[in-house]
Design an enzyme around this catalytic site. Structure first.
Site, PDB file in Angstrom:
ATOM      1  N   LYS B  56       1.423  -1.544  -0.224  1.00 14.10           N
ATOM      2  CA  LYS B  56       0.097  -0.250   0.332  1.00 14.10           C
ATOM      3  C   LYS B  56       1.145   1.026  -0.131  1.00 14.10           C
ATOM      4  O   LYS B  56       0.611   1.854  -0.390  1.00 14.10           O
ATOM      5  CB  LYS B  56      -0.872  -0.021   1.437  1.00 14.10           C
ATOM      6  CG  LYS B  56      -1.801  -1.201   1.218  1.00 14.10           C
ATOM      7  CD  LYS B  56      -3.121  -1.017   2.166  1.00 14.10           C
ATOM      8  CE  LYS B  56      -3.798  -2.544   1.666  1.00 14.10           C
ATOM      9  NZ  LYS B  56      -4.515  -2.922   3.511  1.00 14.10           N
ATOM     10  N   GLN B 100      -4.089  -1.944  10.152  1.00 14.15           N
ATOM     11  CA  GLN B 100      -4.531  -3.496   9.093  1.00 14.15           C
ATOM     12  C   GLN B 100      -5.334  -4.390   9.804  1.00 14.15           C
ATOM     13  O   GLN B 100      -4.207  -4.611  11.107  1.00 14.15           O
ATOM     14  CB  GLN B 100      -2.573  -3.837   8.736  1.00 14.15           C
ATOM     15  CG  GLN B 100      -2.441  -4.711   7.848  1.00 14.15           C
ATOM     16  CD  GLN B 100      -3.256  -4.614   6.214  1.00 14.15           C
ATOM     17  OE1 GLN B 100      -2.889  -3.744   5.700  1.00 14.15           O
ATOM     18  NE2 GLN B 100      -3.405  -5.935   6.556  1.00 14.15           N
ATOM     19  N   ASP B 123     -11.279   3.216   4.667  1.00 12.41           N
ATOM     20  CA  ASP B 123     -11.620   1.903   4.393  1.00 12.41           C
ATOM     21  C   ASP B 123     -12.897   1.217   5.314  1.00 12.41           C
ATOM     22  O   ASP B 123     -13.184  -0.407   4.911  1.00 12.41           O
ATOM     23  CB  ASP B 123     -10.048   0.903   4.702  1.00 12.41           C
ATOM     24  CG  ASP B 123     -10.362  -0.605   4.239  1.00 12.41           C
ATOM     25  OD1 ASP B 123     -11.180  -0.655   3.291  1.00 12.41           O
ATOM     26  OD2 ASP B 123     -10.077  -1.602   4.799  1.00 12.41           O
TER      27      ASP B 123
END
Lengths: 282, 282
Positions: B56, B100, B123
């Site tokens: 990323k 994450q 996200d």
């Protein structure tokens, strides 16, 4: 098979069980000087909505829950409605707020729902309340979906691993009941107006939830023999979304209309109001 | 049918299309003195997670998006993680925050996700972000579900009225992709570890989404001839959740692993970061 061999899911009995548990809790709150209070908001003069709100107020009264009725004209603006909701948010004597759906066209219903403080959102209409429910940790899931789950629990009807088909995808009914059934380990199919070959999909279901708002929409030959049928519809003339007699022929268990999901929805609303009073009552 | 007649859904091509549109937007932001910035948080030393975070970061760099890497030891407490997130919430140079998944056992991942400010939740991991997505008005739906929708859109594969079967019900993948497919007018069935006779349910699907986290879990003979297969899995050894060769025999279109959903997920994360920079960049 005759009707006598079918299990009629008696919403009044389920509601009575919920209310019975509330009585002792309301008495204990009274000892602390707290009376649970539900505020209902009715915008415009829709007669069905007025009836629902009156029924909810009466149910509160019978149980010793106080209720405040806010009635606003159909000409109310979104801003005025939100201001009325904020006033109830700030009122420490109010534990739950119910904005009767639907509001008149021209009002942004979503914005109004969002204005309800999460700790008073006893019908789970805010996006946050919805998501907490979808993730399985809501204080107050929407009342009709919660009522459907309460009926299944009361009659010990198995959910885990069963295929549930929900007809309808509204934010206060089809979507949250799909989420609750999924969290209870059902395999869940959500259908709607764009679903192709609906009958054949409903025929797969062990559990059918009708939440579509069309009288007698669900046909008898859509029901797999032995399926459980829950009718969340309530249309003019006391008619549900399910063709009751025809579906009963195949179902093993079915909710009638009236006296099915409806009274359990109201009992759930009262329960959530008492829950809120216990948490934030003083 | 030979492989040549199958449509391989090329994630790199879809990702390239998304990134191409971002370049001009990043240039315009630069004229305003704004560089989009993604903060990634990695807790503990899981090698796969470290790889994802590095990928990323590299993707940001190639496009001129800055990135901040926060690395915390596996011994981090929930409170410490939340404090680190709050610091990024308050940092005006940071536009998006990605924690994450998964975090080490002992950390309350849900509490940590909730700490992310909604305007930086690129996200879609907060409950509020999830619900906005479920209701169809999220700024930032979860990236992998959004990537799946982007692939379907890129290849103009029809969704409306089709039966989509999602295998998996996690809060960041199975549930949000089910919601997005439903909002795109698919009939949606969500399956999971408790689903009975999974194969026969998957066989109903026009669109199959595998989001289960088990290598080669979805078998070839589960796929209805002509179905579209989307593999959101990524298991050790570059293996998806789908038995690719076997499923391709029946599918009309299928995503490979790697170079399927994965690169589109990363491109979507970059897009959301640019979206956030345009909204809140200064």
């Amino acid at each position: 098979m005759s009707h006598a061999e079918k299990l009629i899911l008696d919403g009044n009995a389920v509601a009575a069980g919920i209310k019975e548990q509330l009585e002792a809790r309301i008495a204990r709150l009274a000892e602390r000087g707290i009376t649970p209070c539900l505020a209902t908001i009715l915008v415009g003069g829709d007669p069905s909505s007025a009836t629902y709100v009156r029924m909810k107020g009466n149910a509160c009264k019978r149980l010793g829950i106080s209720s405040i009725r806010v009635e606003l004209p159909a000409s109310t603006t979104t801003e005025e409605l939100i201001a009325a909701i904020r006033k109830l948010n700030d009122d420490k004597s109010v534990h739950g707020i119910l904005l009767q759906h639907p509001v008149p066209h021209g009002i942004d219903e979503r914005a109004a729902f969002e204005a309800i403080a999460i700790e008073k959102d006893v019908d789970g209409v805010t996006t946050l309340g919805f998501a907490q429910n979808a993730f399985g940790f809501a204080d107050y899931p929407s009342c009709t979906p919660a009522a459907i789950m309460a009926i299944l629990a009361h009659y010990k009807l198995p959910i885990r691993g069963r295929h549930a088909v929900v007809i309808g995808r509204s934010p206060i009914l089809g979507k949250p009941v799909s989420a609750m059934l999924l969290n209870a380990d059902a395999t869940v199919t959500t259908c709607h107006s764009r679903t192709e070959d609906l009958a054949s999909i409903v025929r797969l279901a062990d559990i059918v939830v009708a939440a579509v708002g069309k009288p007698k929409f669900v046909q008898g030959d859509w029901i797999k023999p032995g399926a459980v049928v829950l009718d969340a519809g309530y249309n003019p003339g006391n008619v549900g979304d399910v063709d009751y007699e025809a579906c009963m022929a195949n179902a093993s268990a079915i909710t009638p209309v009236p006296a099915g999901v409806g009274p359990v929805t109201i009992a759930t609303l009262l329960k959530h109001t008492v829950d809120a009073a216990e948490k934030f009552g003083g």
